[in-house]
Design an enzyme around this catalytic site. Structure first.
Site: not given
Ligand code: PGA
Length: 254
Positions: A9, A11, A95, A97, A167, A173, A214
């Site tokens: 992803n 983003k 997601h 976000e 997640e 993150g 992460s």
């Molecule tokens: P990350 O993001 O690997 O940076 O934690 C994962 C995601 O948001 O899908």
């Protein structure tokens, strides 16, 4: 041995030149990906170009979002049919976000999944609890609600494929590892909820449950080694070709 699903992803983190350079590096090394299914999710602006780069590579390209109607007066939105025209069949939905910054509601998420399944695309439904939910012992309640809201009343026919990405929002993150046993336990709760919503056979044949938050080259092996972890959704570490290759290699080795 598993055939892990590894979804990147990207983003809104890469400029166009960076995204295309990363796609070219990944495509050149695709032979190393062996039994893994790798899907890259760039921004809409790079979808067509990344698809072109990946054409001969066996690597798929997915979208980070879509709308819930096929066509119409929906300024700024992209329909699943438009994605299909570019052979994009995997689409992230819900997601955290988008839930947080765009108020994406359970109803919107449900409508998107219904439309994607009806057109034969593969939704990747993202679910996960906040840190406070976990601290208050509400993690499973939150996940059950997210799964029911998104999937209740839908059918998984033979043509359908669905991915659920667990997640934990507080891990995304953050660079934090989480105990693989906790992931396994949570995936089992998700799997049981899916068995309650669909038939056992439909879940076993048409659904994958993957982990995101992460994920890095060092922890991926421990996560994928868990029986109910079918793959990983990778954000930060997917933006660096070397780290991403190491993640796919780690997933294949587990
Ligand atoms: P990350 O993001 O690997 O940076 O934690 C994962 C995601 O948001 O899908």
């Amino acid at each position: 041995m598993k055939n892990p699903l590894v979804i990147a992803n990207w983003k809104m983190k890469l400029g166009s030149a960076e995204a295309l350079a990363l796609a070219k590096k990944i495509s050149k090394s695709s032979a190393k990906f062996g039994g893994a299914e790798v899907v890259l999710c760039p921004s809409f602006t790079e979808l067509a170009a990344v698809s072109d780069i990946m054409r001969e590579s066996g690597i798929r390209v997915g979208a980070q979002n879509c709308f819930w109607e096929e066509q119409g007066a929906f300024t700024g939105e992209v329909s699943p049919k438009q994605l299909l025209a570019h052979s994009i069949t995997t689409v992230l939905v819900g997601h955290s976000e988008r839930r947080a910054h765009l108020d994406e509601s359970s109803e919107m998420i449900h409508k998107k999944i219904r439309m994607l399944l009806s057109l034969g695309l593969r939704p990747v439904l993202c679910v996960g609890e906040q840190f406070d939910d976990r601290a208050e012992g509400q993690k499973e309640v939150v996940l059950l609600k997210q799964l029911h809201d998104a999937l209740n009343g839908l059918w998984l026919t033979d043509a359908c494929q669905l991915v659920v990405a667990y997640e934990p929002v507080w891990v995304i993150g953050s660079g934090q590892d989480i105990d693989p046993n906790e992931i396994e336990h949570t995936h089992q709760v998700i799997e049981q909820t899916l068995y309650d919503l669909f038939s056992h056979q439909a879940v076993d044949e048409h659904v994958k449950i993957i982990y995101g938050g992460s994920v890095d080259p060092e922890n991926v092996g421990r996560y994928i080694a868990q029986p109910t972890v079918d793959g990983v959704l990778v954000g930060t570490a997917s933006l660096d070709a070397t780290q991403f290759f190491a993640i796919v290699a780690g997933a294949l080795k587990a």
